[in-house]
Write a protein that holds these residues in place. Sequence first.
Motif, PDB file in Angstrom:
ATOM      1  N   LEU A  95      -0.248  -2.695  -6.211  1.00 15.74           N
ATOM      2  CA  LEU A  95      -0.015  -1.533  -5.196  1.00 15.74           C
ATOM      3  C   LEU A  95      -1.521  -0.957  -4.882  1.00 15.74           C
ATOM      4  O   LEU A  95      -2.098  -0.390  -5.674  1.00 15.74           O
ATOM      5  N   ARG A  96      -1.897  -1.103  -3.831  1.00 14.24           N
ATOM      6  CA  ARG A  96      -3.251  -0.335  -3.252  1.00 14.24           C
ATOM      7  C   ARG A  96      -2.769   1.066  -2.879  1.00 14.24           C
ATOM      8  O   ARG A  96      -1.868   1.372  -2.271  1.00 14.24           O
ATOM      9  N   VAL A  97      -3.475   1.923  -3.529  1.00 14.91           N
ATOM     10  CA  VAL A  97      -3.090   3.308  -3.351  1.00 14.91           C
ATOM     11  C   VAL A  97      -4.277   4.216  -2.828  1.00 14.91           C
ATOM     12  O   VAL A  97      -5.234   4.025  -3.266  1.00 14.91           O
ATOM     13  N   LEU A  98      -4.095   4.776  -1.631  1.00 16.74           N
ATOM     14  CA  LEU A  98      -5.248   5.104  -0.883  1.00 16.74           C
ATOM     15  C   LEU A  98      -4.903   6.669  -0.592  1.00 16.74           C
ATOM     16  O   LEU A  98      -3.799   7.306  -0.823  1.00 16.74           O
ATOM     17  N   HIS A  99      -6.018   7.507  -0.275  1.00 16.25           N
ATOM     18  CA  HIS A  99      -5.912   8.992  -0.234  1.00 16.25           C
ATOM     19  C   HIS A  99      -6.600   9.220   1.075  1.00 16.25           C
ATOM     20  O   HIS A  99      -7.793   9.001   1.181  1.00 16.25           O
ATOM     21  N   GLY A 100      -6.091   9.679   2.083  1.00 12.61           N
ATOM     22  CA  GLY A 100      -6.504  10.204   3.258  1.00 12.61           C
ATOM     23  C   GLY A 100      -5.403  10.238   4.392  1.00 12.61           C
ATOM     24  O   GLY A 100      -4.281  10.634   3.944  1.00 12.61           O
ATOM     25  N   ASP A 101      -5.722  10.163   5.657  1.00 10.23           N
ATOM     26  CA  ASP A 101      -4.939  10.159   6.796  1.00 10.23           C
ATOM     27  C   ASP A 101      -4.449   8.718   7.080  1.00 10.23           C
ATOM     28  O   ASP A 101      -5.171   7.802   7.427  1.00 10.23           O
ATOM     29  N   PRO A 102      -2.957   8.649   6.881  1.00  8.53           N
ATOM     30  CA  PRO A 102      -2.526   7.286   7.167  1.00  8.53           C
ATOM     31  C   PRO A 102      -2.714   6.887   8.498  1.00  8.53           C
ATOM     32  O   PRO A 102      -2.572   5.658   8.968  1.00  8.53           O
ATOM     33  N   THR A 103      -2.742   7.733   9.315  1.00  7.75           N
ATOM     34  CA  THR A 103      -2.933   7.134  10.911  1.00  7.75           C
ATOM     35  C   THR A 103      -4.352   6.424  11.110  1.00  7.75           C
ATOM     36  O   THR A 103      -4.364   5.545  12.130  1.00  7.75           O
ATOM     37  N   GLN A 104      -5.290   6.687  10.395  1.00  3.13           N
ATOM     38  CA  GLN A 104      -6.548   6.051  10.221  1.00  3.13           C
ATOM     39  C   GLN A 104      -6.446   4.926   9.221  1.00  3.13           C
ATOM     40  O   GLN A 104      -6.862   3.866   9.615  1.00  3.13           O
ATOM     41  N   LEU A 105      -5.864   5.078   7.961  1.00  2.35           N
ATOM     42  CA  LEU A 105      -6.188   4.170   6.933  1.00  2.35           C
ATOM     43  C   LEU A 105      -5.363   3.079   7.246  1.00  2.35           C
ATOM     44  O   LEU A 105      -5.573   1.916   6.840  1.00  2.35           O
ATOM     45  N   VAL A 146       0.755  -1.198   0.034  1.00  2.00           N
ATOM     46  CA  VAL A 146      -0.125   0.030   0.074  1.00  2.00           C
ATOM     47  C   VAL A 146       0.800   1.366  -0.132  1.00  2.00           C
ATOM     48  O   VAL A 146       1.897   1.121   0.555  1.00  2.00           O
ATOM     49  N   PHE A 147       0.454   2.350  -0.541  1.00  2.00           N
ATOM     50  CA  PHE A 147       1.007   3.579  -0.611  1.00  2.00           C
ATOM     51  C   PHE A 147      -0.300   4.522  -0.101  1.00  2.00           C
ATOM     52  O   PHE A 147      -1.171   4.436  -0.780  1.00  2.00           O
ATOM     53  N   VAL A 148      -0.044   5.364   0.652  1.00  2.00           N
ATOM     54  CA  VAL A 148      -1.074   6.569   0.979  1.00  2.00           C
ATOM     55  C   VAL A 148      -0.529   8.011   0.590  1.00  2.00           C
ATOM     56  O   VAL A 148       0.517   8.310   1.044  1.00  2.00           O
ATOM     57  N   PHE A 149      -1.429   8.437  -0.003  1.00  2.00           N
ATOM     58  CA  PHE A 149      -1.196   9.945  -0.555  1.00  2.00           C
ATOM     59  C   PHE A 149      -1.787  10.591   0.861  1.00  2.00           C
ATOM     60  O   PHE A 149      -2.925  10.917   1.061  1.00  2.00           O
ATOM     61  N   ASP A 150      -0.877  11.176   1.611  1.00  2.00           N
ATOM     62  CA  ASP A 150      -1.270  11.728   2.921  1.00  2.00           C
ATOM     63  C   ASP A 150      -1.800  12.907   2.741  1.00  2.00           C
ATOM     64  O   ASP A 150      -1.239  14.134   2.483  1.00  2.00           O
ATOM     65  N   GLU A 151      -3.197  13.261   3.116  1.00  2.00           N
ATOM     66  CA  GLU A 151      -3.910  14.405   2.937  1.00  2.00           C
ATOM     67  C   GLU A 151      -3.287  15.589   3.848  1.00  2.00           C
ATOM     68  O   GLU A 151      -3.459  16.709   3.644  1.00  2.00           O
ATOM     69  N   ASN A 152      -2.667  14.842   4.701  1.00  2.00           N
ATOM     70  CA  ASN A 152      -2.194  16.009   5.975  1.00  2.00           C
ATOM     71  C   ASN A 152      -0.917  16.932   5.093  1.00  2.00           C
ATOM     72  O   ASN A 152      -0.811  18.160   5.694  1.00  2.00           O
TER      73      ASN A 152
END
Length: 485
Positions: A92-102, A53-59
């Motif tokens: 690869l899962r790519v998510l968008h949001g807050d990684p501390t939650q996701l 996974v990769f998270v585009f960190d909205e923060n």
Amino acid sequence: MPTTPTKALLYNDTSEHFMMSTACLMWFRRDLRAVDNAALSRALLRHKTCHCVFVFDENILRLLPRDDRRVAFIHAALQELDTALRQHNGGLRVLHGDPTQLIPQLAAELHCDAVYCNRDYEPYARERDAQVAAQLRQQGRELRSEKDQVIFEQDDVVTKQGKPYTVFTPYMRAWRQQFTPLLTQPFPAPLAGALAPPTEAQSLLSLAELGFAAAAQQAVRLPTGRTGGKVLLQDFALRISQYKACRDYPAVKGVSYLSAHLRFGTISIREAVRLTMDIEDEGAASWLNELIWREFYQQLLWHFPDVVTQSFKAEYRQLAFPGQDSWFDAWRQGNTGYPLVDAAMRQLNQSGFMHNRLRMVAASFLVKDLLLDWRRGEAYFAAKLLDFDLAANNGGWQWAASTGCDAQPYFRIFNPVSQSEKFDPDGKFIRRYVPELAALDNKAIHAPWLAKSLPSGFQLGRDYPEPIVEHAIQRELALALFGKK
């Protein structure tokens, strides 16, 4: 001695504590490659199934302009990383949001025993990872982090008293003394575990879907992804012997252009250091020193995170910089009337890159000529540089401003004209980024206001600004300002 990432050690690691378990989650951050990746290697070795996974960190994203080149660079690297993982039946899962939650949510959804990542030493990353680790513990899971972006980290290289080094040369000597070629061996991709494919619903969003301009992709002038990093590394291998002789001349192809790839991990630090071992000459030794500087600043940020907001040297924390806001505007726009400084700033604004010698010149000019707070310049570079790295950017700015550890003494002040004459003697770089000066001869182009004659039709103050300050006067003011402490 730090743990040596040899293949044998990795496989022995499963003998007792790390018996192979069911599933894990590999969390990519600034390590966007599927090879020679410490956390990915350990994850595949210890678990039957590995989700990525990769998270585009909205923060972070919400603070960026919509045309930010770094998002486009990351986006391109993720596309290639996903392709590489799919070649091994993963993805690869790519998510968008807050990684501390996701991240905790995804770990629970996929029934992962552990989440793997490579360590990040920046204050925000440390706080984020601590939050993720705490939530995972509440679930009965674990965050396992690995050393990957540096050869030596944290307390690996310290003084005999166990304290962090604050002067580069003794740190460099200790680094070299502890170094062994084994530390550059690539992490293997074990076949023990299997990569798990993501669902289509979690595939990579487009830049537009992320809220960023698609044109940002075209603004990235650097080859991207793992493939682009390898191309640049191979190209630099042909030039590294001339690195020391050519590195200070911005009109010459002398530097590696690998900083963004090292920043986002499309090239590993082990590959970079191995290059200096394969080519043992003055140029390679000089570039290795630059890589050691990179680690010096990383360990400083780890031990002294307060340098993000204040000067390392306490005596300079209360300096009242008297520079004018209009001067800062002229500096960032490349309209100071000093051609090399203006060319440097325009290169940054147009390309997201600035030559290392020019970073020092531009920073010194802002602090010592314009008498403006170094933090304003650091923040501007942070917003514009494709290769922005907090530790290196902060360290470089504090070095130029004389406020950091092992910094340039305050009484050594770059003369922007003599720097121009020495490092761009023919004005080739200036002509590229300040084309309005193209017709000036090779002497006048460094200081048009001193020229005895200018080209017909060219008017200083109309076609190009007169100097906004006089260097000799500002130098004395800077000496007085820093001398008061």
